[in-house]
Scaffold this motif. Structure first.
Motif, PDB file in Angstrom:
ATOM      1  N   ALA A 270       0.765  -1.097   0.110  1.00  9.55           N
ATOM      2  CA  ALA A 270      -0.070  -0.090  -0.018  1.00  9.55           C
ATOM      3  C   ALA A 270       0.919   1.328   0.010  1.00  9.55           C
ATOM      4  O   ALA A 270       2.060   1.175   0.225  1.00  9.55           O
ATOM      5  CB  ALA A 270      -1.045   0.181   1.216  1.00  9.55           C
ATOM      6  N   ASN A 271       0.287   2.225  -0.192  1.00  9.26           N
ATOM      7  CA  ASN A 271       0.846   3.882  -0.237  1.00  9.26           C
ATOM      8  C   ASN A 271       1.046   4.180   1.182  1.00  9.26           C
ATOM      9  O   ASN A 271       0.125   4.390   1.798  1.00  9.26           O
ATOM     10  CB  ASN A 271       0.147   4.446  -1.113  1.00  9.26           C
ATOM     11  N   THR A 272       2.279   4.276   1.746  1.00  6.40           N
ATOM     12  CA  THR A 272       2.444   4.916   3.051  1.00  6.40           C
ATOM     13  C   THR A 272       1.824   6.334   3.108  1.00  6.40           C
ATOM     14  O   THR A 272       1.318   6.619   4.348  1.00  6.40           O
ATOM     15  CB  THR A 272       3.799   4.835   3.394  1.00  6.40           C
ATOM     16  N   ASP A 273       1.710   7.181   2.204  1.00  6.30           N
ATOM     17  CA  ASP A 273       1.199   8.569   2.253  1.00  6.30           C
ATOM     18  C   ASP A 273      -0.286   8.330   2.406  1.00  6.30           C
ATOM     19  O   ASP A 273      -0.714   9.188   3.370  1.00  6.30           O
ATOM     20  CB  ASP A 273       1.546   9.441   1.155  1.00  6.30           C
ATOM     21  N   GLN A 274      -0.929   7.559   1.553  1.00  9.27           N
ATOM     22  CA  GLN A 274      -2.423   7.395   1.903  1.00  9.27           C
ATOM     23  C   GLN A 274      -2.524   6.608   3.208  1.00  9.27           C
ATOM     24  O   GLN A 274      -3.990   7.043   4.017  1.00  9.27           O
ATOM     25  CB  GLN A 274      -2.879   6.373   0.791  1.00  9.27           C
ATOM     26  N   TRP A 275      -1.954   5.794   3.777  1.00 10.46           N
ATOM     27  CA  TRP A 275      -2.096   5.188   5.002  1.00 10.46           C
ATOM     28  C   TRP A 275      -2.147   6.183   6.075  1.00 10.46           C
ATOM     29  O   TRP A 275      -2.828   6.262   6.970  1.00 10.46           O
ATOM     30  CB  TRP A 275      -1.066   4.393   5.297  1.00 10.46           C
ATOM     31  N   MET A 276      -0.941   7.190   6.066  1.00  4.80           N
ATOM     32  CA  MET A 276      -0.950   8.433   7.181  1.00  4.80           C
ATOM     33  C   MET A 276      -2.136   9.123   6.882  1.00  4.80           C
ATOM     34  O   MET A 276      -2.889   9.516   7.673  1.00  4.80           O
ATOM     35  CB  MET A 276       0.342   8.993   6.931  1.00  4.80           C
ATOM     36  N   ARG A 277      -2.355   9.503   5.721  1.00  2.54           N
ATOM     37  CA  ARG A 277      -3.282  10.664   5.756  1.00  2.54           C
ATOM     38  C   ARG A 277      -4.738  10.091   5.949  1.00  2.54           C
ATOM     39  O   ARG A 277      -5.665  10.851   6.802  1.00  2.54           O
ATOM     40  CB  ARG A 277      -3.432  11.311   3.962  1.00  2.54           C
ATOM     41  N   GLN A 278      -5.230   8.945   5.505  1.00  5.04           N
ATOM     42  CA  GLN A 278      -6.490   8.448   5.517  1.00  5.04           C
ATOM     43  C   GLN A 278      -6.596   7.451   7.062  1.00  5.04           C
ATOM     44  O   GLN A 278      -7.876   7.680   7.472  1.00  5.04           O
ATOM     45  CB  GLN A 278      -6.889   7.486   4.595  1.00  5.04           C
ATOM     46  N   PHE A 279      -5.661   6.999   7.502  1.00  9.86           N
ATOM     47  CA  PHE A 279      -5.674   6.202   8.663  1.00  9.86           C
ATOM     48  C   PHE A 279      -4.919   6.516   9.902  1.00  9.86           C
ATOM     49  O   PHE A 279      -4.941   5.863  10.846  1.00  9.86           O
ATOM     50  CB  PHE A 279      -5.434   4.550   8.319  1.00  9.86           C
ATOM     51  N   GLY A 280      -3.948   7.420   9.551  1.00  8.75           N
ATOM     52  CA  GLY A 280      -3.021   7.879  10.486  1.00  8.75           C
ATOM     53  C   GLY A 280      -2.099   6.836  11.079  1.00  8.75           C
ATOM     54  O   GLY A 280      -1.760   6.818  12.107  1.00  8.75           O
ATOM     55  N   VAL A 281      -1.667   5.850  10.086  1.00  4.38           N
ATOM     56  CA  VAL A 281      -0.888   4.736  10.446  1.00  4.38           C
ATOM     57  C   VAL A 281       0.505   4.942   9.751  1.00  4.38           C
ATOM     58  O   VAL A 281       0.573   5.203   8.869  1.00  4.38           O
ATOM     59  CB  VAL A 281      -1.569   3.282  10.052  1.00  4.38           C
ATOM     60  N   ASP A 282       1.317   4.879  10.666  1.00  3.03           N
ATOM     61  CA  ASP A 282       2.861   5.007  10.036  1.00  3.03           C
ATOM     62  C   ASP A 282       3.363   3.532   9.933  1.00  3.03           C
ATOM     63  O   ASP A 282       2.997   2.709  10.452  1.00  3.03           O
ATOM     64  CB  ASP A 282       3.836   5.640  11.051  1.00  3.03           C
ATOM     65  N   VAL A 283       4.409   3.306   8.752  1.00  6.15           N
ATOM     66  CA  VAL A 283       5.013   2.213   8.544  1.00  6.15           C
ATOM     67  C   VAL A 283       6.483   2.271   8.785  1.00  6.15           C
ATOM     68  O   VAL A 283       7.181   3.215   8.342  1.00  6.15           O
ATOM     69  CB  VAL A 283       4.901   2.080   6.932  1.00  6.15           C
ATOM     70  N   GLU A 284       6.921   1.270   9.736  1.00  6.86           N
ATOM     71  CA  GLU A 284       8.298   1.226   9.996  1.00  6.86           C
ATOM     72  C   GLU A 284       8.945   0.127   9.279  1.00  6.86           C
ATOM     73  O   GLU A 284       8.279  -0.928   9.297  1.00  6.86           O
ATOM     74  CB  GLU A 284       8.307   0.545  11.558  1.00  6.86           C
ATOM     75  N   GLU A 285       9.925   0.351   8.473  1.00  8.36           N
ATOM     76  CA  GLU A 285      10.325  -0.816   7.404  1.00  8.36           C
ATOM     77  C   GLU A 285      11.541  -1.598   8.125  1.00  8.36           C
ATOM     78  O   GLU A 285      12.570  -0.869   8.682  1.00  8.36           O
ATOM     79  CB  GLU A 285      10.984   0.018   6.306  1.00  8.36           C
ATOM     80  N   ILE A 286      11.364  -2.674   8.265  1.00  6.96           N
ATOM     81  CA  ILE A 286      12.596  -3.550   8.955  1.00  6.96           C
ATOM     82  C   ILE A 286      12.941  -4.605   8.025  1.00  6.96           C
ATOM     83  O   ILE A 286      12.337  -5.362   7.300  1.00  6.96           O
ATOM     84  CB  ILE A 286      11.839  -4.275  10.227  1.00  6.96           C
TER      85      ILE A 286
END
Ligand SMILES: C[C@H](O)[C@@H](O)[C@@H](O)C(=O)CO
Length: 468
Positions: free
Chosen positions: A172-188
């Motif tokens: 998924a698109n991390t910008d869209q996740w932050m804007r729409q759901f407020g969720v950040d993605v930590e890449e490991i």
């Protein structure tokens, strides 16, 4: 437990408010009693009969961190009090009217709702007798959905590895996740997982292996499933838990294929244990974890988990048995073991679990976590994207389980070493296959459509719902 704010809105004429105070109190008190009896924590903002108390009451309720705020209408109420209170309210808004015709409560709600519509303030309207359990149930569903949505904002998804096997539906698109759901993605990087697994506590890994050997049936074959490989899978579980604690991850996904499944071990045991509400040390919180680092799958699971509190099924839509009109939802190696009997006692669930040597796809070996999901009514859902816009695809289903011979025969037609949830979906197979936007689907027990619909609306996501 959900927390619900309740503010009763009144008439701004002093003499009318005084005359009606007893009536309003009797209604709102019985509404609050019904909510409390249903297990909710209620924060009362009192009665509002002036502009300044409207704002003050809403601010005090908001300060108590409620999941949802109810404006209650027992009588005719001045709409501008609603507007001021709404402006000071930070949560989703429910307008609830008493339907006692002795006073114009419904009129009050409609005038207030219309005013909110004029300024584009979203709200939901409910009505009924204040002590009606169905009304309390409805309010509770809204509160649970609002709480689940609010809990996504500010949370972090741990993405172990990237896109598996070219699977666009898992990314998924991390910008869209932050804007729409407020969720950040930590890449490991998965390298970190391997390193941590190698350094994990050997005694803990042995305890985990012994626990699985005691409660489940482990089919060691001396090659693709050995005690050492099983411990390696348990070490991967310990590694994810350690990283989740260290980096404050709320939910995760593990790519696994192909790097880990070719060179290290399958992540099936780790994923099953992370999704389960227990391990060998006793009860623990569910850490939602998606196979194949499926981002929208994990997000759907986390939303469903926050609504129900239970583990959430992650499964491939593997096969449709046309003769039975039953689907085989069968993941490539793990379903949370809780689904085997849905018992709070791990022994009951694991007693039905078989750990089989992994199949040809996975040369590095390790166990696949196989079982047949216990029967029952299920809500199945998945956030998918159509032309970039999220939609929630939603359908009811029935998990079915048959006699041993039938279960075994059906499983043998796909991959018997993997877990199976035989599912009768409330949608024609052709409709589902033409329209479903992913290869993975998710499920929780019971009918949770109401909460999911509300959650989708709060998230600005269109619901695409199927029923026959
Ligand atoms: C074994 C295959 O590589 C699987 O991983 C595949 O069937 C999937 O699970 C796709 O979701």
């Amino acid at each position: 437990m959900t927390r619900i704010g309740v503010i009763a809105i009144s008439d701004g004429r002093d003499h009318v408010h005084r005359r009606n105070t007893g009536f309003i109190r009797s209604k709102v008190d019985s509404f609050i009693a019904a909510l409390t009896a249903a297990g909710h924590d209620v924060i009362s903002g009192g009665l509002v009969a002036t502009n300044t108390t409207a704002t003050a009451a809403a601010r005090s309720v908001a300060a108590a961190s409620v999941d949802v705020t109810v404006f209650y209408y027992g009588v005719w109420s001045f709409p501008h009090f609603t507007m001021l209170a709404a402006d000071a309210t930070t949560t989703p808004l429910l307008l609830v009217a008493s339907t006692d015709p002795a006073e114009p409560g419904l009129v009050g709600m409609l005038a207030a709702g219309g005013a909110l519509d004029q300024i584009g303030r979203r709200h939901t309207r409910l009505w009924g007798a204040p002590d009606d359990p169905a009304l309390a149930d409805d309010v509770g569903a809204h509160a649970r959905a609002a709480g689940a949505v609010a809990s996504l904002r500010g949370s972090t998804f741990g993405r172990f590895g990237g896109r598996p096997m070219g699977m666009n539906t898992a990314v998924a698109n991390t910008d869209q996740w932050m804007r729409q759901f407020g969720v950040d993605v930590e890449e490991i990087d998965q390298y970190e997982l391997v390193l941590r697994a190698e350094k994990a506590d050997a005694a803990e890994a042995a305890r985990g292996r012994e626990w699985l050997e005691r409660l489940a049936t482990v089919h060691y074959d001396g090659a693709k499933l050995t005690p050492e490989l099983l411990e390696r899978q348990i070490r991967a579980y310990l590694a994810v838990r350690e990283l989740a604690a260290e980096r404050h991850l709320d939910f995760s996904g593990i790519k696994s294929q192909p790097e880990l499944t070719e060179n290290f071990a399958t992540m099936d045991v780790a994923e099953a244990l992370l999704n389960d509400p227990y391990d060998w040390n006793g009860p623990k919180t569910v850490h939602v974890t998606a196979t194949e680092s499926d981002m929208d799958g994990a997000l759907t699971m986390q939303l469903m988990h926050r609504i129900t509190g239970t583990p959430v099924l992650f499964a491939d839509v593997r096969h449709h048995h046309p003769d039975r009109d039953v689907w085989d939802l069968c993941n490539s190696g793990q379903h949370a073991t809780w689904f085997a009997a849905r018992s709070g006692d791990p022994a009951e669930n694991l007693g039905r679990v078989h750990l089989y040597p992994s199949v040809f796809f996975f040369p590095a070996g390790g166990a696949s976590v196989a079982h047949f999901a216990a029967p029952g009514r299920m809500t199945l859902a998945r956030l998918t994207r159509l032309d970039g816009a999220y939609r929630l695809q939603l359908v009811m289903g029935e998990f079915e389980c048959y006699d041993d011979a039938t279960n075994t025969a059906l499983a043998a037609r796909s991959t018997p070493e993997w877990p199976h949830a035989f599912t009768r979906l409330d949608v024609e197979a052709t409709v589902f296959l033409r329209g479903f936007g992913a290869n993975h689907i998710h499920a929780v027990p019971g009918d949770r459509r109401r909460e999911l619909r509300v959650a989708a609306e709060l998230l600005g996501v269109r619901v695409e719902e199927w029923t026959r």
